[in-house]
Design a protein around this motif. Structure first.
Motif, PDB file in Angstrom:
ATOM      1  N   ILE A 128     -27.708 -11.031  -8.117  1.00 22.49           N
ATOM      2  CA  ILE A 128     -26.664 -10.253  -8.768  1.00 22.49           C
ATOM      3  C   ILE A 128     -26.305 -10.895 -10.107  1.00 22.49           C
ATOM      4  N   HIS A 129     -26.528 -10.166 -11.175  1.00 26.99           N
ATOM      5  CA  HIS A 129     -26.228 -10.682 -12.520  1.00 26.99           C
ATOM      6  C   HIS A 129     -24.765 -10.456 -12.894  1.00 26.99           C
ATOM      7  N   ASP A 130     -24.252  -9.274 -12.588  1.00 24.29           N
ATOM      8  CA  ASP A 130     -22.879  -8.917 -12.956  1.00 24.29           C
ATOM      9  C   ASP A 130     -22.172  -8.298 -11.756  1.00 24.29           C
ATOM     10  N   PRO A 131     -21.351  -9.076 -11.034  1.00 17.59           N
ATOM     11  CA  PRO A 131     -20.666  -8.545  -9.853  1.00 17.59           C
ATOM     12  C   PRO A 131     -19.772  -7.347 -10.150  1.00 17.59           C
ATOM     13  N   ILE A 132     -19.194  -7.299 -11.348  1.00 16.09           N
ATOM     14  CA  ILE A 132     -18.427  -6.130 -11.774  1.00 16.09           C
ATOM     15  C   ILE A 132     -18.929  -5.715 -13.151  1.00 16.09           C
ATOM     16  N   PRO A 133     -18.802  -4.430 -13.516  1.00 18.67           N
ATOM     17  CA  PRO A 133     -19.311  -3.971 -14.817  1.00 18.67           C
ATOM     18  C   PRO A 133     -18.548  -4.625 -15.973  1.00 18.67           C
ATOM     19  N   HIS A 134     -19.238  -4.801 -17.090  1.00 17.60           N
ATOM     20  CA  HIS A 134     -18.580  -5.269 -18.306  1.00 17.60           C
ATOM     21  C   HIS A 134     -17.683  -4.165 -18.859  1.00 17.60           C
ATOM     22  N   GLY A 135     -16.712  -4.543 -19.678  1.00 20.56           N
ATOM     23  CA  GLY A 135     -15.815  -3.579 -20.286  1.00 20.56           C
ATOM     24  C   GLY A 135     -16.577  -2.526 -21.060  1.00 20.56           C
ATOM     25  N   SER A 160     -23.900 -18.019 -12.128  1.00 16.89           N
ATOM     26  CA  SER A 160     -22.791 -18.818 -12.643  1.00 16.89           C
ATOM     27  C   SER A 160     -21.780 -18.974 -11.512  1.00 16.89           C
ATOM     28  N   SER A 161     -21.037 -20.049 -11.536  1.00 14.52           N
ATOM     29  CA  SER A 161     -20.012 -20.260 -10.517  1.00 14.52           C
ATOM     30  C   SER A 161     -18.953 -19.167 -10.597  1.00 14.52           C
ATOM     31  N   PHE A 162     -18.672 -18.717 -11.813  1.00  9.77           N
ATOM     32  CA  PHE A 162     -17.724 -17.624 -12.003  1.00  9.77           C
ATOM     33  C   PHE A 162     -18.193 -16.368 -11.274  1.00  9.77           C
ATOM     34  N   SER A 163     -19.469 -16.025 -11.428  1.00 13.82           N
ATOM     35  CA  SER A 163     -20.021 -14.853 -10.748  1.00 13.82           C
ATOM     36  C   SER A 163     -19.969 -15.011  -9.241  1.00 13.82           C
ATOM     37  N   LYS A 164     -20.268 -16.220  -8.781  1.00 11.38           N
ATOM     38  CA  LYS A 164     -20.243 -16.478  -7.341  1.00 11.38           C
ATOM     39  C   LYS A 164     -18.848 -16.239  -6.770  1.00 11.38           C
ATOM     40  N   ASP A 165     -17.823 -16.768  -7.442  1.00  8.09           N
ATOM     41  CA  ASP A 165     -16.451 -16.592  -6.977  1.00  8.09           C
ATOM     42  C   ASP A 165     -16.038 -15.126  -7.029  1.00  8.09           C
ATOM     43  N   LEU A 166     -16.471 -14.422  -8.081  1.00 11.04           N
ATOM     44  CA  LEU A 166     -16.142 -13.011  -8.233  1.00 11.04           C
ATOM     45  C   LEU A 166     -16.794 -12.182  -7.134  1.00 11.04           C
ATOM     46  N   LEU A 167     -18.042 -12.494  -6.837  1.00  8.15           N
ATOM     47  CA  LEU A 167     -18.762 -11.760  -5.797  1.00  8.15           C
ATOM     48  C   LEU A 167     -18.165 -12.031  -4.425  1.00  8.15           C
ATOM     49  N   ARG A 168     -17.762 -13.267  -4.210  1.00  6.27           N
ATOM     50  CA  ARG A 168     -17.177 -13.652  -2.926  1.00  6.27           C
ATOM     51  C   ARG A 168     -15.970 -12.767  -2.571  1.00  6.27           C
ATOM     52  N   LEU A 173     -17.012 -12.416   4.949  1.00  6.54           N
ATOM     53  CA  LEU A 173     -17.219 -13.850   5.146  1.00  6.54           C
ATOM     54  C   LEU A 173     -18.587 -14.182   5.730  1.00  6.54           C
ATOM     55  N   ASP A 174     -19.267 -13.172   6.315  1.00  7.39           N
ATOM     56  CA  ASP A 174     -20.556 -13.438   6.944  1.00  7.39           C
ATOM     57  C   ASP A 174     -21.707 -13.420   5.945  1.00  7.39           C
ATOM     58  N   LYS A 175     -21.427 -13.098   4.691  1.00  3.49           N
ATOM     59  CA  LYS A 175     -22.473 -13.028   3.685  1.00  3.49           C
ATOM     60  C   LYS A 175     -22.652 -14.383   3.000  1.00  3.49           C
ATOM     61  N   GLN A 176     -23.897 -14.787   2.840  1.00  2.00           N
ATOM     62  CA  GLN A 176     -24.217 -16.067   2.192  1.00  2.00           C
ATOM     63  C   GLN A 176     -24.400 -15.850   0.690  1.00  2.00           C
ATOM     64  N   VAL A 177     -23.726 -16.662  -0.111  1.00  2.00           N
ATOM     65  CA  VAL A 177     -23.844 -16.574  -1.569  1.00  2.00           C
ATOM     66  C   VAL A 177     -24.191 -17.956  -2.109  1.00  2.00           C
ATOM     67  N   VAL A 178     -25.272 -18.042  -2.863  1.00  2.00           N
ATOM     68  CA  VAL A 178     -25.651 -19.304  -3.504  1.00  2.00           C
ATOM     69  C   VAL A 178     -25.746 -19.082  -5.005  1.00  2.00           C
ATOM     70  N   ASN A 179     -25.581 -20.151  -5.743  1.00  2.00           N
ATOM     71  CA  ASN A 179     -25.597 -20.057  -7.204  1.00  2.00           C
ATOM     72  C   ASN A 179     -26.750 -20.871  -7.778  1.00  2.00           C
ATOM     73  N   LEU A 180     -27.501 -20.275  -8.688  1.00  2.00           N
ATOM     74  CA  LEU A 180     -28.604 -20.955  -9.357  1.00  2.00           C
ATOM     75  C   LEU A 180     -28.261 -21.228 -10.818  1.00  2.00           C
ATOM     76  N   ASN A 181     -28.832 -22.303 -11.344  1.00  2.00           N
ATOM     77  CA  ASN A 181     -28.681 -22.608 -12.762  1.00  2.00           C
ATOM     78  C   ASN A 181     -29.642 -21.745 -13.574  1.00  2.00           C
ATOM     79  N   ASN A 308     -14.752 -19.346 -24.145  1.00  4.12           N
ATOM     80  CA  ASN A 308     -14.558 -19.843 -22.784  1.00  4.12           C
ATOM     81  C   ASN A 308     -14.077 -18.701 -21.891  1.00  4.12           C
ATOM     82  N   THR A 309     -14.989 -17.782 -21.601  1.00  2.79           N
ATOM     83  CA  THR A 309     -14.657 -16.634 -20.768  1.00  2.79           C
ATOM     84  C   THR A 309     -15.653 -16.519 -19.620  1.00  2.79           C
ATOM     85  N   GLY A 310     -15.167 -16.158 -18.441  1.00  3.36           N
ATOM     86  CA  GLY A 310     -16.052 -16.001 -17.292  1.00  3.36           C
ATOM     87  C   GLY A 310     -16.895 -17.236 -17.066  1.00  3.36           C
ATOM     88  N   GLY A 311     -18.206 -17.022 -16.863  1.00  4.25           N
ATOM     89  CA  GLY A 311     -19.113 -18.141 -16.636  1.00  4.25           C
ATOM     90  C   GLY A 311     -19.915 -18.521 -17.873  1.00  4.25           C
TER      91      GLY A 311
END
Length: 375
Positions: A128-135, A160-168, A173-181, A308-311
């Protein structure tokens, strides 16, 4: 494809990888590809290797060499019958190989036709690149399709950690989410020529899709402040307009000799040319999950300035591989660019970016993370 080429290259030595590349008519002239091909002449499932030379895609061979198979999934224009045939062939291919996992990089309406017929059994992974649409970029059809895919996925990958938190926040809670560099998009180095390598890096540039959330107006508003102290500095804005956005030319009227604008689709060669003649790439985004522009700039040895916005800032080591503006404002952007110019920071940042140590560390971390879901 830019991000996935790096991931494929990283994991093909550790796992048995089969690659399917969706190729509709609308994507012949898109990121990475710039093809002049009549899709009606090709089978729905066309192997990469026989067409690599004909389609001038030899520059991708090193990324795919070592994969178990690589195919284009061809969607021929204007035919619902061909859509059904292509879907059937893909299903047959998947069922034949009995893959342990099916990883979709994002999703589309065409891929949605596959879902009812796939025996997923907790093996669907979504990048998932963008958990929510851009403006300014919301599409209701995509929102509906997203719900279809999210409900069937076993695990999710973000960049990005930001995307991970947003997707979470949108998942159970049963879904696994990992973040890649994100890794530098090295494929763009394939388009370097002797001319681009040797040309002077004189510009400070914005490059990429021109859209509302990209903050291009902030960049433009910062330019008069910079030109007061560096009247000979040249700037560039280059990219394809999207979702109705257009550069406000009235704001550039008094700076025409200092600012070049390329308001159109850029070929891979043109993207490389713009970055290669730039000493700083500016990403003045109002919002962001992460940015492929940063990774493209890094691949070509160019530092970046980001807000300094999002991830967005997660991929930038401040005052080392680039700079992070203190606020999302034209004044903050101008202040950072002035620091960059006064302190002549390009050479040091370029040296840090092109070193091998950082990429090696990020790659090792990615392999360790992927082992958590490929089990």
């Amino acid at each position: 494809m830019d991000i996935n080429l790096e991931m494929i290259n990283l994991i093909k030595g550790e796992f048995d990888i089969h690659v399917l590349i969706e190729l509709p008519q609308t994507m012949l002239h898109a990121n990475i590809f710039d093809l002049n091909a009549n899709l009606n002449e090709y089978d729905s499932l066309t192997s990469f290797w026989p067409v690599a030379g004909k389609w001038q895609l030899e520059y991708l061979e090193e990324y795919f060499s070592g994969c178990e198979s690589v195919h284009f999934v061809i969607y021929k224009p204007g035919s619902k019958l061909d859509l059904i045939k292509t879907t059937y062939k893909v299903l047959k291919f998947i069922n034949k190989h009995k893959f342990d996992y099916l990883q979709f990089d994002d999703f589309s309406a065409r891929q949605a036709f596959l879902l009812p017929f796939l025996k997923l059994n907790k093996r669907l992974i979504l990048s998932i690149h963008d958990p929510i649409p851009h403006g300014g970029e919301f599409e209701w059809k995509r929102s509906v399709i997203k719900k279809m895919f999210y409900g069937k996925a076993k695990a999710f990958i973000t960049y990005s950690s930001f995307s991970k938190d947003l997707l979470r926040k949108t998942l159970g809670l049963d879904k696994q989410v990992v973040n890649l560099n994100l890794l530098p998009y090295t494929v763009f180095r394939k388009f370097l020529t002797h001319h681009t390598v040797e040309q002077e890096r004189g510009y400070i540039s914005f490059v990429g899709r021109l859209s509302q959330y990209k903050g291009i107006d902030l960049f433009i508003e910062a330019l008069p402040t910079i030109l007061k102290e560096f009247p000979d500095q040249k700037f560039m804005i280059a990219g394809r307009p999207a979702f109705g956005y257009a550069v406000d030319s009235s704001k550039l009227a008094n700076m025409a000799s200092s600012v070049s604008v390329m308001e159109r689709h850029l070929s891979n060669q043109e993207i490389v040319d713009v970055i290669s003649k730039s000493k700083l790439i500016v990403c003045p985004y109002l919002e962001a999950t992460q940015s492929g522009v940063v990774m493209t700039a890094y691949a070509l040895g160019c530092p970046v300035l980001v807000t300094n916005t999002g991830g967005l800032a997660e991929s930038v080591l401040d005052n080392y591989t680039g700079m992070v503006a203190k606020a999302i404002s034209s004044d903050a952007i101008a202040a950072k660019i002035l620091d960059f110019l006064k302190l002549n920071l390009y050479q040091d940042m370029h040296a840090h970016i092109t070193g091998d140590q950082l990429v090696s560390k990020l790659s090792s971390s990615n392999l360790e993370t992927l082992s958590q879901i490929y089990i």
